[in-house]
Design a protein around this motif. Structure first.
Motif, PDB file in Angstrom:
ATOM      1  N   ALA A  24       0.696  -1.238   0.088  1.00 51.62           N
ATOM      2  CA  ALA A  24      -0.092   0.125   0.042  1.00 51.62           C
ATOM      3  C   ALA A  24       0.963   1.237  -0.028  1.00 51.62           C
ATOM      4  N   THR A  25       1.909   1.140   0.718  1.00 51.32           N
ATOM      5  CA  THR A  25       2.880   2.287   0.694  1.00 51.32           C
ATOM      6  C   THR A  25       3.225   2.538  -0.753  1.00 51.32           C
ATOM      7  N   GLU A  29       2.486   5.873  -3.416  1.00 55.02           N
ATOM      8  CA  GLU A  29       3.546   6.745  -3.433  1.00 55.02           C
ATOM      9  C   GLU A  29       3.989   7.450  -2.031  1.00 55.02           C
ATOM     10  N   SER A  30       3.792   6.550  -1.133  1.00 54.43           N
ATOM     11  CA  SER A  30       4.279   7.086   0.298  1.00 54.43           C
ATOM     12  C   SER A  30       5.639   6.743   0.813  1.00 54.43           C
ATOM     13  N   PHE A  81       2.648  10.322   4.895  1.00 53.12           N
ATOM     14  CA  PHE A  81       3.707   9.980   6.145  1.00 53.12           C
ATOM     15  C   PHE A  81       3.222   8.694   6.742  1.00 53.12           C
ATOM     16  N   TRP A  82       1.648   8.663   7.219  1.00 54.50           N
ATOM     17  CA  TRP A  82       1.012   7.741   7.980  1.00 54.50           C
ATOM     18  C   TRP A  82       1.582   5.979   7.357  1.00 54.50           C
ATOM     19  N   TRP A  83       1.411   6.126   6.105  1.00 56.87           N
ATOM     20  CA  TRP A  83       1.474   4.833   5.500  1.00 56.87           C
ATOM     21  C   TRP A  83       2.988   4.275   5.770  1.00 56.87           C
ATOM     22  N   ARG A  88       7.248   1.271   8.756  1.00 61.15           N
ATOM     23  CA  ARG A  88       8.534   1.097   9.275  1.00 61.15           C
ATOM     24  C   ARG A  88       8.117   0.557  10.881  1.00 61.15           C
ATOM     25  N   LEU A  89       6.929   0.861  11.350  1.00 64.66           N
ATOM     26  CA  LEU A  89       6.652   0.584  12.720  1.00 64.66           C
ATOM     27  C   LEU A  89       6.496  -0.831  12.912  1.00 64.66           C
TER      28      LEU A  89
END
Length: 353
Positions: A24-25, A29-30, A81-83, A88-89
């Protein structure tokens, strides 16, 4: 031991979740929205307006903002940013969920030396994956508007290798040993099928990295023909670079491998049935064929609709399902001797050292 089995299943599930959020990221394009690598402090997202502004200003310095997203609002930036932050989280979470129970199982002596070695290798690969992830992101921070397709493919394949290693360990150390009643050719073709699945997944990552699914959106023809002209397929020099850099060649290769996979899977299933192999092997081969046919249909719809996020993620999810099914199938084909040792005991003492 049941606890070890549950732990590995949870880790494998988290890897799949990370792969899907990573997909999804990429589709949104996140992936370049966070331009810093802070393995520890990066766990905490921006909590103040000033910190959000700082993150946004940092993003404005890279080519993707200047060439693709100039004029983006802070609210739109927060979405991408949240994606990336979530992706990463999840990676950090996998590290913690793997390491802490692993150390506890080691302390309690629940793992054999052979199993310990394999799990340490998986842990090291997980740490390497974090570094590869930043190496991938860094490729899009200075001269490109997206990450390198080479690095994206390596990042994706390493995640799949980690997932496959966990799945293989689960099968080998928690399942009862059932002898494989199948001719050698059936076993060999099963391994060829698995190799082709990995090859197809690699080319799928290249397609994603090049955004190749958003061009040549016709089927069964591509660029006006079933097989494009060699001049269009191999205009890059040296010729082999076309398989990595030429959008047409990469998408064409992805299609051809898909057709090859279906043919090999069907032949393999027919051979398994005619060879009177065990019901589990026949069932596994037939389920793989069914899953591949579903995947072909989803792939065609994804292409014709220029990769909408829902179909793109469905295509990736079914690919992971096919990989899992093929791993199960090949592991089952590899069993040649009966093993009546209880599963709990085998998990503690280990199989094959």
């Amino acid at each position: 031991m049941r606890g070890v089995r549950v732990w590995l299943i949870i880790v494998a599930a988290l890897v799949v979740c990370t792969l899907m959020v990573g997909g999804a990221t990429r589709l949104t394009e996140s992936g370049l929205s966070i331009v810093e690598w802070k393995p520890v402090t990066g766990t905490i997202p921006p909590l103040t307006d000033a910190e959000w502004s700082r993150q946004f200003e940092a993003y404005k310095t890279i080519p993707q903002y200047r060439e693709m997203n100039r004029g983006m609002s802070l609210s739109e930036f927060k979405t991408i940013f949240w994606w990336e932050w979530g992706h990463r989280l999840l990676g950090r979470l996998i590290g913690a969920v793997f390491l802490l129970p692993f150390l506890w199982f080691l302390w309690r002596g629940f793992l054999s030396p052979g199993l310990q070695r394999r799990l340490w290798i998986i842990f090291v690969l997980g740490g390497l994956q974090g570094a590869v992830g930043w190496w991938m992101v860094s490729s899009g921070l200075t001269e490109r508007v997206s990450v390198s397709q080479y690095r994206l493919a390596i990042h994706f394949m390493l995640a799949l290798f980690i997932f496959s290693a966990i799945v293989w360990l689960l099968r080998r150390h928690t399942q009862g040993g059932v002898p494989s009643v199948a001719p050698l050719r059936v076993k060999v073709v099963g391994r060829i099928l698995l190799a082709l699945v990995f090859l197809q997944l690699y080319f799928g990552a290249l397609v994603a990295g090049l955004r190749a699914g958003r061009v040549f959106n016709t089927w069964p023809l591509i660029d006006g023909a079933f097989i494009p002209s060699s001049a269009r397929l191999f205009f890059e020099q040296p010729w082999w670079r076309n398989f990595f850099d030429n959008t047409l060649t990469v998408q064409f290769s992805h299609r051809m491998i898909a057709y090859t996979l279906v043919v090999v899977a069907v032949v393999h299933a027919i051979d398994a049935v005619r060879s009177r192999t065990s019901p589990a092997i026949v069932s596994g081969a037939l389920w793989i064929v069914a899953a591949m046919l579903v995947q072909v249909a989803i792939g065609i719809l994804t292409l014709l609709n220029q990769v909408p996020i829902d179909l793109g993620l469905a295509h990736q999810a079914v690919a992971i399902v096919i990989l899992t099914m093929t791993l199960f199938h090949v592991e089952r084909l590899g069993r040649t001797l009966p093993d009546r040792t209880p599963a709990k005991l085998r998990l503690v003492v280990g199989e094959g050292g």
